[in-house]
Design a protein around this motif. Structure first.
Motif, PDB file in Angstrom:
ATOM      1  N   ASP A  58    -115.371 -52.209  -3.986  1.00 40.97           N
ATOM      2  CA  ASP A  58    -113.977 -51.814  -3.789  1.00 40.97           C
ATOM      3  C   ASP A  58    -113.184 -53.114  -3.868  1.00 40.97           C
ATOM      4  O   ASP A  58    -113.058 -53.842  -2.891  1.00 40.97           O
ATOM      5  CB  ASP A  58    -113.793 -51.129  -2.437  1.00 40.97           C
ATOM      6  CG  ASP A  58    -112.341 -50.770  -2.174  1.00 40.97           C
ATOM      7  OD1 ASP A  58    -111.664 -50.324  -3.116  1.00 40.97           O
ATOM      8  OD2 ASP A  58    -111.884 -50.950  -1.031  1.00 40.97           O
TER       9      ASP A  58
ATOM     10  N   GLY B  20    -110.300 -55.856  -4.149  1.00 36.25           N
ATOM     11  CA  GLY B  20    -108.955 -56.076  -3.646  1.00 36.25           C
ATOM     12  C   GLY B  20    -108.618 -57.555  -3.691  1.00 36.25           C
ATOM     13  O   GLY B  20    -109.497 -58.400  -3.864  1.00 36.25           O
ATOM     14  N   ASP B  21    -107.336 -57.859  -3.528  1.00 33.81           N
ATOM     15  CA  ASP B  21    -106.896 -59.257  -3.549  1.00 33.81           C
ATOM     16  C   ASP B  21    -107.421 -60.061  -2.362  1.00 33.81           C
ATOM     17  O   ASP B  21    -107.711 -61.238  -2.487  1.00 33.81           O
ATOM     18  CB  ASP B  21    -105.369 -59.342  -3.549  1.00 33.81           C
ATOM     19  CG  ASP B  21    -104.781 -59.104  -4.927  1.00 33.81           C
ATOM     20  OD1 ASP B  21    -105.453 -59.388  -5.925  1.00 33.81           O
ATOM     21  OD2 ASP B  21    -103.632 -58.637  -4.989  1.00 33.81           O
TER      22      ASP B  21
ATOM     23  N   ILE C 243    -113.107 -57.416  -0.475  1.00 35.72           N
ATOM     24  CA  ILE C 243    -113.907 -56.654  -1.434  1.00 35.72           C
ATOM     25  C   ILE C 243    -115.015 -55.967  -0.647  1.00 35.72           C
ATOM     26  O   ILE C 243    -115.857 -56.626  -0.032  1.00 35.72           O
ATOM     27  CB  ILE C 243    -114.504 -57.563  -2.529  1.00 35.72           C
ATOM     28  CG1 ILE C 243    -113.376 -58.246  -3.317  1.00 35.72           C
ATOM     29  CG2 ILE C 243    -115.420 -56.752  -3.452  1.00 35.72           C
ATOM     30  CD1 ILE C 243    -113.847 -59.312  -4.285  1.00 35.72           C
TER      31      ILE C 243
ATOM     32  N   GLY D 242    -108.074 -62.190  -5.139  1.00 35.52           N
ATOM     33  CA  GLY D 242    -109.062 -61.432  -5.900  1.00 35.52           C
ATOM     34  C   GLY D 242    -110.295 -62.207  -6.298  1.00 35.52           C
ATOM     35  O   GLY D 242    -111.178 -61.670  -6.958  1.00 35.52           O
TER      36      GLY D 242
ATOM     37  N   PRO E   6    -108.215 -49.195  -9.570  1.00 37.80           N
ATOM     38  CA  PRO E   6    -107.116 -48.632  -8.768  1.00 37.80           C
ATOM     39  C   PRO E   6    -105.941 -48.150  -9.610  1.00 37.80           C
ATOM     40  O   PRO E   6    -104.859 -48.721  -9.592  1.00 37.80           O
ATOM     41  CB  PRO E   6    -106.725 -49.806  -7.866  1.00 37.80           C
ATOM     42  CG  PRO E   6    -107.025 -51.009  -8.702  1.00 37.80           C
ATOM     43  CD  PRO E   6    -108.244 -50.654  -9.509  1.00 37.80           C
TER      44      PRO E   6
ATOM     45  N   LEU F 150    -103.469 -54.957 -10.396  1.00 40.97           N
ATOM     46  CA  LEU F 150    -104.775 -54.978  -9.740  1.00 40.97           C
ATOM     47  C   LEU F 150    -105.865 -54.381 -10.640  1.00 40.97           C
ATOM     48  O   LEU F 150    -107.016 -54.806 -10.578  1.00 40.97           O
ATOM     49  CB  LEU F 150    -104.711 -54.251  -8.397  1.00 40.97           C
ATOM     50  CG  LEU F 150    -105.856 -54.514  -7.438  1.00 40.97           C
ATOM     51  CD1 LEU F 150    -106.028 -56.011  -7.132  1.00 40.97           C
ATOM     52  CD2 LEU F 150    -105.655 -53.748  -6.139  1.00 40.97           C
TER      53      LEU F 150
ATOM     54  N   THR G  91    -109.431 -45.263  -0.687  1.00 40.91           N
ATOM     55  CA  THR G  91    -109.068 -45.964   0.550  1.00 40.91           C
ATOM     56  C   THR G  91    -108.496 -44.980   1.560  1.00 40.91           C
ATOM     57  O   THR G  91    -108.841 -45.023   2.742  1.00 40.91           O
ATOM     58  CB  THR G  91    -108.073 -47.105   0.255  1.00 40.91           C
ATOM     59  OG1 THR G  91    -108.709 -48.049  -0.611  1.00 40.91           O
ATOM     60  CG2 THR G  91    -107.650 -47.806   1.533  1.00 40.91           C
TER      61      THR G  91
ATOM     62  N   ASP H 267    -113.171 -50.863   3.804  1.00 40.69           N
ATOM     63  CA  ASP H 267    -113.565 -51.451   2.517  1.00 40.69           C
ATOM     64  C   ASP H 267    -114.991 -51.046   2.146  1.00 40.69           C
ATOM     65  O   ASP H 267    -115.276 -50.737   0.997  1.00 40.69           O
ATOM     66  CB  ASP H 267    -113.432 -52.972   2.569  1.00 40.69           C
ATOM     67  CG  ASP H 267    -112.003 -53.399   2.815  1.00 40.69           C
ATOM     68  OD1 ASP H 267    -111.113 -52.918   2.089  1.00 40.69           O
ATOM     69  OD2 ASP H 267    -111.764 -54.191   3.744  1.00 40.69           O
TER      70      ASP H 267
END
Length: 140
Positions: A11, A13-14, A17, A40, A64, A74, A102, A124
């Motif tokens: 998953d 993400g910035d 993860i 990220g 996403p 993203l 999410t 997450d």
């Protein structure tokens, strides 16, 4: 009959993860890590340890997308992350539509009565599990 490939889902993400692992034949994921990321970019040594431990045959990376199927910035970063996984570990990486994972992960944890502190970390991981399970369901 489903194959018995070992899967590792992310998953992306910035800032965080989520990571889950599972077997394609079972179609279920188990959250194993929540990794810190900076814009990220993960600590690749942490990912290398996970890859060494779990020996996945295939990487799955959440994509996403917006609800109207359009891509976000993203999405581009998630695709880049997937390409880097493939390049570093020489295993295929597939993108998985992760819309609402999410939200679903948060709801799952709330329904289980998890504490807010665990829920922050658990979301997450649970989202990564859902990415893995979504991919498995689409295969069969």
């Amino acid at each position: 009959m489903p194959e018995s490939r070992s899967l590792m889902a992310f998953d992306f993400g910035d800032r965080w993860i989520g990571v889950a692992v599972g077997q394609e034949m079972l179609g279920r994921g188990s959250g194993v890590a929540r990794l810190k990321a900076r814009d990220g970019i993960p600590n690749w040594e942490e990912i290398a340890k996970l890859v060494e431990t779990w020996q996945p045959d295939l990487f799955l990376v959440g994509l996403p997308l917006n609800m109207d199927d359009s891509e976000t910035e993203l999405c581009h970063r998630a695709r880049k992350f997937a390409r880097r996984l493939h390049g570093r570990y020489h295993r295929p990486a597939e993108m998985v539509d992760e819309r609402l994972t999410t939200h679903e992960a948060k709801q799952d944890l709330f329904d289980r009565g998890e504490t807010p502190d665990y829920a922050r970390e658990g979301v997450d991981r649970r989202a990564a599990e859902l990415i893995l399970e979504t991919w498995c369901a689409a295969q069969h």
